[in-house]
Design a protein around this motif. Structure first.
Motif, PDB file in Angstrom:
ATOM      1  N   SER A 155      11.881   1.980  -3.744  1.00 22.17           N
ATOM      2  CA  SER A 155      12.256   0.764  -4.455  1.00 22.17           C
ATOM      3  C   SER A 155      11.088  -0.211  -4.503  1.00 22.17           C
ATOM      4  CB  SER A 155      13.449   0.086  -3.760  1.00 22.17           C
ATOM      5  OG  SER A 155      13.650  -1.220  -4.269  1.00 22.17           O
ATOM      6  N   VAL A 156      10.962  -0.919  -5.612  1.00 20.25           N
ATOM      7  CA  VAL A 156       9.908  -1.933  -5.740  1.00 20.25           C
ATOM      8  C   VAL A 156      10.129  -3.078  -4.760  1.00 20.25           C
ATOM      9  CG1 VAL A 156       9.282  -1.425  -8.120  1.00 20.25           C
ATOM     10  CG2 VAL A 156      11.194  -2.982  -7.666  1.00 20.25           C
ATOM     11  N   ASN A 157      11.319  -3.148  -4.171  1.00 20.99           N
ATOM     12  CA  ASN A 157      11.595  -4.191  -3.188  1.00 20.99           C
ATOM     13  C   ASN A 157      11.168  -3.804  -1.782  1.00 20.99           C
ATOM     14  OD1 ASN A 157      14.450  -4.173  -5.126  1.00 20.99           O
ATOM     15  ND2 ASN A 157      13.076  -5.931  -5.177  1.00 20.99           N
ATOM     16  N   HIS A 158      10.705  -2.531  -1.614  1.00 26.65           N
ATOM     17  CA  HIS A 158      10.245  -2.069  -0.306  1.00 26.65           C
ATOM     18  C   HIS A 158       8.802  -2.498  -0.049  1.00 26.65           C
ATOM     19  CE1 HIS A 158      13.282   1.541  -0.480  1.00 26.65           C
ATOM     20  NE2 HIS A 158      13.870   0.371  -0.291  1.00 26.65           N
ATOM     21  N   ASN A 159       8.474  -2.657   1.225  1.00 25.14           N
ATOM     22  CA  ASN A 159       7.095  -2.897   1.631  1.00 25.14           C
ATOM     23  C   ASN A 159       6.260  -1.638   1.395  1.00 25.14           C
ATOM     24  OD1 ASN A 159       4.970  -2.478   3.905  1.00 25.14           O
ATOM     25  ND2 ASN A 159       5.270  -4.690   3.865  1.00 25.14           N
ATOM     26  N   VAL A 160       5.025  -1.812   0.883  1.00 20.90           N
ATOM     27  CA  VAL A 160       4.156  -0.645   0.624  1.00 20.90           C
ATOM     28  C   VAL A 160       2.763  -0.891   1.225  1.00 20.90           C
ATOM     29  CG1 VAL A 160       5.336   0.293  -1.392  1.00 20.90           C
ATOM     30  CG2 VAL A 160       3.686  -1.558  -1.708  1.00 20.90           C
ATOM     31  N   SER A 258      11.541 -16.573  -2.664  1.00 22.10           N
ATOM     32  CA  SER A 258      11.416 -17.366  -1.440  1.00 22.10           C
ATOM     33  C   SER A 258      10.345 -16.791  -0.524  1.00 22.10           C
ATOM     34  CB  SER A 258      12.755 -17.396  -0.690  1.00 22.10           C
ATOM     35  OG  SER A 258      12.591 -17.944   0.603  1.00 22.10           O
ATOM     36  N   GLY A 259       9.478 -17.641  -0.035  1.00 20.31           N
ATOM     37  CA  GLY A 259       8.470 -17.224   0.934  1.00 20.31           C
ATOM     38  C   GLY A 259       9.058 -16.876   2.279  1.00 20.31           C
ATOM     39  N   ASP A 260      10.299 -17.313   2.548  1.00 20.68           N
ATOM     40  CA  ASP A 260      10.965 -16.960   3.805  1.00 20.68           C
ATOM     41  C   ASP A 260      11.450 -15.515   3.789  1.00 20.68           C
ATOM     42  OD1 ASP A 260      10.620 -19.462   4.900  1.00 20.68           O
ATOM     43  OD2 ASP A 260      12.540 -20.217   4.153  1.00 20.68           O
ATOM     44  N   ASN A 261      11.733 -15.015   2.599  1.00 16.28           N
ATOM     45  CA  ASN A 261      12.177 -13.641   2.441  1.00 16.28           C
ATOM     46  C   ASN A 261      11.543 -13.067   1.169  1.00 16.28           C
ATOM     47  OD1 ASN A 261      13.594 -11.237   2.854  1.00 16.28           O
ATOM     48  ND2 ASN A 261      15.384 -11.964   1.720  1.00 16.28           N
ATOM     49  N   PRO A 262      10.231 -12.824   1.194  1.00 11.50           N
ATOM     50  CA  PRO A 262       9.497 -12.514  -0.037  1.00 11.50           C
ATOM     51  C   PRO A 262       9.844 -11.153  -0.637  1.00 11.50           C
ATOM     52  CG  PRO A 262       8.059 -12.309   1.885  1.00 11.50           C
ATOM     53  CD  PRO A 262       9.343 -12.903   2.376  1.00 11.50           C
ATOM     54  N   ASP A 263      10.184 -11.166  -1.921  1.00 16.35           N
ATOM     55  CA  ASP A 263      10.451  -9.938  -2.663  1.00 16.35           C
ATOM     56  C   ASP A 263       9.133  -9.431  -3.225  1.00 16.35           C
ATOM     57  OD1 ASP A 263      11.269  -7.912  -4.333  1.00 16.35           O
ATOM     58  OD2 ASP A 263      12.162  -9.256  -5.835  1.00 16.35           O
ATOM     59  N   PRO A 264       8.680  -8.220  -2.843  1.00 19.38           N
ATOM     60  CA  PRO A 264       7.391  -7.717  -3.318  1.00 19.38           C
ATOM     61  C   PRO A 264       7.333  -7.473  -4.830  1.00 19.38           C
ATOM     62  CG  PRO A 264       8.158  -6.449  -1.412  1.00 19.38           C
ATOM     63  CD  PRO A 264       9.301  -7.291  -1.884  1.00 19.38           C
ATOM     64  N   ALA A 265       8.490  -7.357  -5.477  1.00 19.76           N
ATOM     65  CA  ALA A 265       8.517  -6.975  -6.897  1.00 19.76           C
ATOM     66  C   ALA A 265       8.451  -8.153  -7.852  1.00 19.76           C
ATOM     67  CB  ALA A 265       9.770  -6.161  -7.188  1.00 19.76           C
ATOM     68  N   THR A 266       8.682  -9.370  -7.360  1.00 20.07           N
ATOM     69  CA  THR A 266       8.658 -10.560  -8.203  1.00 20.07           C
ATOM     70  C   THR A 266       7.844 -11.635  -7.499  1.00 20.07           C
ATOM     71  OG1 THR A 266      10.726 -11.381  -7.221  1.00 20.07           O
ATOM     72  CG2 THR A 266      10.908 -10.012  -9.206  1.00 20.07           C
ATOM     73  N   SER A 267       7.816 -12.840  -8.073  1.00 20.69           N
ATOM     74  CA  SER A 267       6.969 -13.872  -7.488  1.00 20.69           C
ATOM     75  C   SER A 267       7.311 -15.242  -8.034  1.00 20.69           C
ATOM     76  CB  SER A 267       5.494 -13.561  -7.790  1.00 20.69           C
ATOM     77  OG  SER A 267       4.649 -14.571  -7.300  1.00 20.69           O
ATOM     78  N   PHE A 268       6.763 -16.241  -7.383  1.00 23.33           N
ATOM     79  CA  PHE A 268       6.767 -17.607  -7.904  1.00 23.33           C
ATOM     80  C   PHE A 268       5.793 -17.718  -9.078  1.00 23.33           C
ATOM     81  CE2 PHE A 268       3.730 -17.116  -4.495  1.00 23.33           C
ATOM     82  CZ  PHE A 268       2.548 -17.589  -5.049  1.00 23.33           C
ATOM     83  N   GLN A 272       5.502  -9.181 -12.084  1.00 17.95           N
ATOM     84  CA  GLN A 272       6.584  -8.271 -11.727  1.00 17.95           C
ATOM     85  C   GLN A 272       6.038  -6.855 -11.572  1.00 17.95           C
ATOM     86  OE1 GLN A 272       9.339  -8.667 -14.981  1.00 17.95           O
ATOM     87  NE2 GLN A 272       7.935  -7.802 -16.496  1.00 17.95           N
ATOM     88  N   ILE A 273       6.756  -6.067 -10.780  1.00 14.31           N
ATOM     89  CA  ILE A 273       6.423  -4.665 -10.553  1.00 14.31           C
ATOM     90  C   ILE A 273       7.650  -3.826 -10.905  1.00 14.31           C
ATOM     91  CG2 ILE A 273       5.846  -2.902  -8.830  1.00 14.31           C
ATOM     92  CD1 ILE A 273       3.517  -4.668  -9.277  1.00 14.31           C
TER      93      ILE A 273
END
Length: 352
Positions: A155-160, A258-268, A272-273
């Motif tokens: 998943s794009v939401n996983h750490n890589v 959120s920087g408290d729970n950062p999603d690797p696939a999106t951003s501020f 996107q990934i």
């Protein structure tokens, strides 16, 4: 729109040119035409899009003789001045960066080429987008970035953060570089993690091509990890259709990030990934059997250990891409392998 596609003598870029021209876009393609694999195949792809080998000159745009909206420039990503000059002259709306030094195993013996093409070359593309702003940058990442991850589907939401090859590292670096430029210079950036792309006009270093060639020449095939491999094989038409739908849909900054729970696939930032795969992993031996069936002969198999840098299984979670583009990959390996082998036999004049 005016679209720059890098790597248009390559497998995916060649197919994407034809699709975007059908949509009425103006396309400028670039490629260094390096000798990583047979350059005759690259020149033949260009010929299929109306670019004659004899007309190609370094750094000069060549008009296609069959596609009125397509021009080609022989140019490497590493050519900083050449890339910036092209951006300045053409003022692109969209850039699709598909050019790269590919291959996991090749990175074990030629590591410097990956830094030159995939890091320095991508930086030159980013600098072009920075100084001559574009509406959307789409770039090729890879399923290889998942590295040591074993949680399936990927998943794009996983750490890589645990790549196992330099090729994967270079692609992960591209994602980080794109994020930085999206943040600092507001370049809307979409990264695509490709999963084992195959089909007609495919790369000679990929399994389908290697297996088909060996079997038709009555030579043994090398089956790594003793056949205990699974790959999310993705047909070329599914790949380019997904990219086609992404072209007019640049990302926007996520208001819920959120920087408290950062999603690797999106951003501020506008970033996107996406995974771009079939989401249907196939056992390597089943893949081989389908090739054998289409060729009407059984392969002699060398069962071998897994190679350094390889991973035993890939499987793409593509729900995010489906939701965003309203397109779900539809080609099965049965259809895809049949189409490839028909092309292979015609292109190489092979009778089986």
């Amino acid at each position: 729109m005016k679209v720059m596609i890098t790597g248009t003598a390559g497998f995916i870029g060649f197919h994407l040119v034809k699709l975007l021209i059908q949509d009425g876009h103006e396309v400028v393609g670039i490629d260094s035409i390096n000798d990583y694999y047979d350059i005759n195949l690259k020149y033949d792809r260009l010929k299929e899009t109306g670019i004659d080998k004899e007309a190609i000159q370094e750094g000069t745009a060549v008009q296609s003789t069959t596609l009125s909206g397509y021009r080609f420039v022989k140019l490497g990503l590493e050519d900083k001045e050449g890339i910036l000059e092209l951006f300045k002259k053409e003022r692109f709306d969209v850039v699709v960066n598909l050019a790269a030094q590919a291959g996991v195993r090749y990175s074990l013996i030629n590591p410097h080429t990956y830094i030159d093409a995939n890091i320095t070359g991508f930086l030159n593309i980013l600098e072009g987008c920075r100084h001559y702003p574009v509406k959307h940058l789409i770039y090729a990442s890879s399923s290889s970035v998942y590295g040591a991850n074993t949680k399936m589907p990927f998943s794009v939401n996983h750490n890589v953060d645990h790549p196992v090859s330099l090729y994967a590292t270079s692609k992960k670096a591209n994602e980080l570089m794109a994020h930085t430029y999206a943040n600092l210079f507001n370049i809307p950036s979409t990264g695509l993690r490709f999963f084992t792309v195959y089909g007609p006009w495919g790369r000679p270093d990929m399994a389908l091509f290697l297996f088909t060639k060996a079997i038709t020449e009555n030579k043994p095939i090398d089956v790594f990890n003793h056949g205990e491999m699974m790959r999310d094989f993705t047909y070329i038409d599914d790949i380019v259709e997904s990219i086609r739908r992404l072209v007019p849909k640049p990302p926007v900054a996520s208001t819920s990030w959120s920087g408290d729970n950062p999603d690797p696939a999106t951003s501020f930032a506008p970033y996107q990934i996406f995974n771009i795969g079939n989401s249907n992993p196939v056992k390597l031996m089943d893949f081989v059997k389908e090739i054998e069936k289409n060729l009407g002969r059984e392969a002699e198999k060398n069962m071998m250990d897994i190679q350094p840098g390889d991973v035993p299984k890939t499987w793409a979670d593509v729900e995010a891409l489906f939701d965003y583009t309203d397109y779900r990959p539809k080609y099965t390996i049965k259809e895809g392998i049949k189409n490839f082998i028909e092309w292979y036999k015609d292109y190489y004049k092979v009778s089986v």
